[in-house]
Every structure is written in structure tokens, then in C-alpha cells.
Design a protein around this motif. Structure first.
Motif, PDB file in Angstrom:
ATOM      1  N   GLY A 152      20.587  25.322  21.338  1.00  0.00           N
ATOM      2  CA  GLY A 152      19.371  25.507  22.129  1.00  0.00           C
ATOM      3  C   GLY A 152      19.574  26.507  23.252  1.00  0.00           C
ATOM      4  O   GLY A 152      18.734  27.382  23.486  1.00  0.00           O
ATOM      5  N   LEU A 153      20.699  26.403  23.948  1.00  0.00           N
ATOM      6  CA  LEU A 153      20.994  27.350  25.026  1.00  0.00           C
ATOM      7  C   LEU A 153      21.185  28.757  24.486  1.00  0.00           C
ATOM      8  O   LEU A 153      20.755  29.729  25.111  1.00  0.00           O
ATOM      9  CB  LEU A 153      22.237  26.909  25.791  1.00  0.00           C
ATOM     10  CG  LEU A 153      22.064  25.689  26.690  1.00  0.00           C
ATOM     11  CD1 LEU A 153      23.398  25.278  27.296  1.00  0.00           C
ATOM     12  CD2 LEU A 153      21.042  25.960  27.776  1.00  0.00           C
ATOM     13  N   ALA A 154      21.823  28.868  23.324  1.00  0.00           N
ATOM     14  CA  ALA A 154      22.034  30.186  22.733  1.00  0.00           C
ATOM     15  C   ALA A 154      20.704  30.838  22.370  1.00  0.00           C
ATOM     16  O   ALA A 154      20.519  32.039  22.530  1.00  0.00           O
ATOM     17  CB  ALA A 154      22.924  30.074  21.501  1.00  0.00           C
ATOM     18  N   ILE A 155      19.762  30.044  21.886  1.00  0.00           N
ATOM     19  CA  ILE A 155      18.442  30.575  21.522  1.00  0.00           C
ATOM     20  C   ILE A 155      17.659  30.967  22.771  1.00  0.00           C
ATOM     21  O   ILE A 155      16.966  31.980  22.791  1.00  0.00           O
ATOM     22  CB  ILE A 155      17.675  29.540  20.684  1.00  0.00           C
ATOM     23  CG1 ILE A 155      18.333  29.398  19.316  1.00  0.00           C
ATOM     24  CG2 ILE A 155      16.207  29.905  20.548  1.00  0.00           C
ATOM     25  CD1 ILE A 155      17.825  28.235  18.496  1.00  0.00           C
ATOM     26  N   LEU A 156      17.786  30.177  23.833  1.00  0.00           N
ATOM     27  CA  LEU A 156      17.025  30.439  25.052  1.00  0.00           C
ATOM     28  C   LEU A 156      17.673  31.468  25.971  1.00  0.00           C
ATOM     29  O   LEU A 156      17.046  31.918  26.924  1.00  0.00           O
ATOM     30  CB  LEU A 156      16.838  29.135  25.833  1.00  0.00           C
ATOM     31  CG  LEU A 156      15.901  28.111  25.197  1.00  0.00           C
ATOM     32  CD1 LEU A 156      15.880  26.842  26.032  1.00  0.00           C
ATOM     33  CD2 LEU A 156      14.504  28.666  25.051  1.00  0.00           C
ATOM     34  N   VAL A 164      17.733  35.192  30.682  1.00  0.00           N
ATOM     35  CA  VAL A 164      18.186  36.439  31.295  1.00  0.00           C
ATOM     36  C   VAL A 164      16.980  37.238  31.782  1.00  0.00           C
ATOM     37  O   VAL A 164      16.991  37.776  32.897  1.00  0.00           O
ATOM     38  CB  VAL A 164      19.025  37.262  30.293  1.00  0.00           C
ATOM     39  CG1 VAL A 164      19.251  38.671  30.807  1.00  0.00           C
ATOM     40  CG2 VAL A 164      20.349  36.577  30.048  1.00  0.00           C
ATOM     41  N   THR A 165      15.933  37.307  30.986  1.00  0.00           N
ATOM     42  CA  THR A 165      14.730  38.044  31.379  1.00  0.00           C
ATOM     43  C   THR A 165      14.105  37.430  32.628  1.00  0.00           C
ATOM     44  O   THR A 165      13.716  38.143  33.561  1.00  0.00           O
ATOM     45  CB  THR A 165      13.710  38.042  30.229  1.00  0.00           C
ATOM     46  OG1 THR A 165      14.329  38.611  29.082  1.00  0.00           O
ATOM     47  CG2 THR A 165      12.471  38.843  30.588  1.00  0.00           C
ATOM     48  N   VAL A 166      14.022  36.112  32.655  1.00  0.00           N
ATOM     49  CA  VAL A 166      13.441  35.436  33.818  1.00  0.00           C
ATOM     50  C   VAL A 166      14.286  35.683  35.058  1.00  0.00           C
ATOM     51  O   VAL A 166      13.757  36.004  36.134  1.00  0.00           O
ATOM     52  CB  VAL A 166      13.307  33.924  33.541  1.00  0.00           C
ATOM     53  CG1 VAL A 166      12.953  33.163  34.808  1.00  0.00           C
ATOM     54  CG2 VAL A 166      12.256  33.682  32.462  1.00  0.00           C
ATOM     55  N   LEU A 167      15.600  35.563  34.930  1.00  0.00           N
ATOM     56  CA  LEU A 167      16.475  35.793  36.083  1.00  0.00           C
ATOM     57  C   LEU A 167      16.394  37.238  36.567  1.00  0.00           C
ATOM     58  O   LEU A 167      16.405  37.494  37.770  1.00  0.00           O
ATOM     59  CB  LEU A 167      17.913  35.430  35.733  1.00  0.00           C
ATOM     60  CG  LEU A 167      18.189  33.934  35.597  1.00  0.00           C
ATOM     61  CD1 LEU A 167      19.613  33.703  35.117  1.00  0.00           C
ATOM     62  CD2 LEU A 167      17.959  33.223  36.918  1.00  0.00           C
ATOM     63  N   GLN A 168      16.296  38.193  35.631  1.00  0.00           N
ATOM     64  CA  GLN A 168      16.177  39.593  36.035  1.00  0.00           C
ATOM     65  C   GLN A 168      14.876  39.820  36.806  1.00  0.00           C
ATOM     66  O   GLN A 168      14.866  40.566  37.785  1.00  0.00           O
ATOM     67  CB  GLN A 168      16.208  40.505  34.811  1.00  0.00           C
ATOM     68  CG  GLN A 168      17.594  40.712  34.265  1.00  0.00           C
ATOM     69  CD  GLN A 168      17.618  41.606  33.039  1.00  0.00           C
ATOM     70  OE1 GLN A 168      16.603  41.778  32.378  1.00  0.00           O
ATOM     71  NE2 GLN A 168      18.770  42.150  32.729  1.00  0.00           N
ATOM     72  N   SER A 169      13.803  39.175  36.391  1.00  0.00           N
ATOM     73  CA  SER A 169      12.537  39.369  37.092  1.00  0.00           C
ATOM     74  C   SER A 169      12.599  38.729  38.481  1.00  0.00           C
ATOM     75  O   SER A 169      11.997  39.240  39.419  1.00  0.00           O
ATOM     76  CB  SER A 169      11.383  38.789  36.286  1.00  0.00           C
ATOM     77  OG  SER A 169      11.475  37.374  36.221  1.00  0.00           O
TER      78      SER A 169
END
Length: 50
Positions: A24-28, A33-38
Motif C-alpha cells: 500500500g505504501l509503495a503504491i501511494l 511525494v507530490t503532496v509533500l512537494q506542493s
């Protein structure tokens, strides 16, 4: 494979649960990463002007 041993059955259940969480973590991961970058603002032009 546990042969009816309750300890082995519980161990197998824990292993399967850990594997499911890992998958699950690998899929998410890309989404996280996108959320943290934003949030951090990485990847945007900060106007550094080199």
C-alpha cells in the motif's frame, strides 16, 4: 503450512498484514511525494535567479 499451530498462524497473519501495508505504501508513494512537494514548494521557481 502452519500445521494447525496457532503461533504459526498468527505469525503468518502478521507477515501478510505487514506485506499488505508495504504494498500500500509503495503504491501511494508517488502521491505522497507530490503532496509533500506542493507543501514544501519544491520544484517551483523560487525566484532565485542564477
Amino acid at each position: 503450512m502452519a500445521g494447525g499451530d496457532p503461533g504459526e498462524v498468527e505469525s503468518a497473519k502478521r507477515a501478510l498484514k505487514a506485506a499488505a501495508i508495504g504494498y500500500g505504501l509503495a503504491i501511494l508513494a508517488p502521491v505522497l511525494v507530490t503532496v509533500l512537494q506542493s507543501i514544501v514548494g519544491a520544484g517551483t521557481d523560487g525566484g532565485g535567479g542564477k
